[in-house]
Design an enzyme around this catalytic site. Sequence first.
Site: not given
Length: 262
Positions: A155, A214
């Site tokens: 992303h 993340h």
Amino acid sequence: MEHVERCAWFLRGTLVRAAVRRYLPWALVASMLAGSLLKELSPLPESYLSNKRNVLNVYFVKAAWGWTFCLLLPFIALTNYHLTGKAGLVLRRLSTLLVGTAIWYVCTVIFSSVEHYTGSCYQSPAMEGLRKEPQNKQQCHQEGGFWHGFDISGHSFLLTFCALMIVEEMAVLHEVKTDRSHSLHTAITALVVALGFLTLIWVWMFLCTAVYFHNLSQKVFGTLFGLLGWYGTYGFWYLKSFSPGLPPQTSRLNLKQDSYKK
């Protein structure tokens, strides 16, 4: 239509500025670091956007390159042909989308390979009970396990690259002047609005990735790949004569048209 015109005027005046192209990369890096720091030190409570199944993630971010490709294709074709009137130049400029597709594909393969070669299969998300039999992520999931490896943030990479690419291509609007009664004006206006909102979605979801998903190193690498993809093309290769070239501007057209014909 009047509301669309006003929206296009606002987005055009905002995203086309040279300052946006100059400072957006730094703003993305700063927001990624700040969001990651917030995630580690004072995590935000769960929300709709922290759920990977939210509408923006499922229907937009998961297909970020597809959205960017499909909207930039007619935008580049219409604006570049309007300015140059040369089909050959337009096709050459459209090859930026093929380059972008190659960058997206290569980086996706790299990220997948890194996660594979650094990963192992566990019995729980907490990395308890190492399983030795599954040799890859797919087998691990099929057998009910949890694969854990260094998962570079796709992303962060893709949203960075797409947002910067759109802003670079919209710079051509400095030169585009159309008659409001002409159908070309309507088409370009609609594309400006669509690309403007798409850029806002990419930046917003980049921020959501920074604060919800993340770890720091995974986002740093993802953002770095996005920046390298953007700078390696628009900041270096596209300045060369043997390249798709930058969006046409009056100051460059007379200098570069001959080289584009070669």
